[in-house]
Design a protein around this motif. Structure first.
Motif, PDB file in Angstrom:
ATOM      1  N   LYS A   1       0.856  -1.187   0.000  1.00 13.96           N
ATOM      2  CA  LYS A   1       0.000   0.000   0.000  1.00 13.96           C
ATOM      3  C   LYS A   1       0.892   1.236   0.000  1.00 13.96           C
ATOM      4  O   LYS A   1       1.960   1.239   0.605  1.00 13.96           O
ATOM      5  N   PRO A   2       0.435   2.288  -0.682  1.00 12.71           N
ATOM      6  CA  PRO A   2       1.259   3.504  -0.676  1.00 12.71           C
ATOM      7  C   PRO A   2       1.312   4.098   0.735  1.00 12.71           C
ATOM      8  O   PRO A   2       0.314   4.176   1.428  1.00 12.71           O
ATOM      9  N   ARG A   3       2.491   4.467   1.141  1.00 15.40           N
ATOM     10  CA  ARG A   3       2.680   5.053   2.458  1.00 15.40           C
ATOM     11  C   ARG A   3       2.405   6.548   2.395  1.00 15.40           C
ATOM     12  O   ARG A   3       2.705   7.196   1.395  1.00 15.40           O
TER      13      ARG A   3
END
Length: 99
Positions: free
Chosen positions: A23-25
């Motif tokens: 998941k994009p941080r």
């Protein structure tokens, strides 16, 4: 033995198989400048600046016409209005645009 997975075209386009594994941080960015230079194009600040500039131009025109008494009265009033307008616009700018 491998397991075979069958899919229809409709199912493929509506539910793609590729899903990102990570998941994009959230990314935090910090700036040394707390406001944008384009913030000076705010209509309120432009209006205050336009009014002050207009009064200064009127004062110069009256000085050219030789109406010195009226120019002195303008100068007395502007001695109070100019600092008040400047500091109020500065306060408005910093109160509105600093995040």
């Amino acid at each position: 033995m491998r397991k075979t997975h069958y899919s229809t075209v409709r199912k493929f386009f509506h539910n793609p198989f590729f899903k990102p594994s990570t998941k994009p941080r959230p990314f935090k960015a910090y700036s040394f400048v707390p406001f944008s230079p384009l913030a000076m194009l705010d209509p309120t600040i432009l209006t205050i600046g336009g009014i002050v500039l207009g009064i200064a131009i009127i004062e110069r025109i009256l000085e050219r016409w030789g109406v010195i008494d009226l120019v002195d009265q303008f100068a007395k009033v502007m001695r109070f209005i100019l600092p008040v307008a400047f500091y109020s616009a500065l306060f408005y700018f910093f109160a509105t645009f600093i995040l």
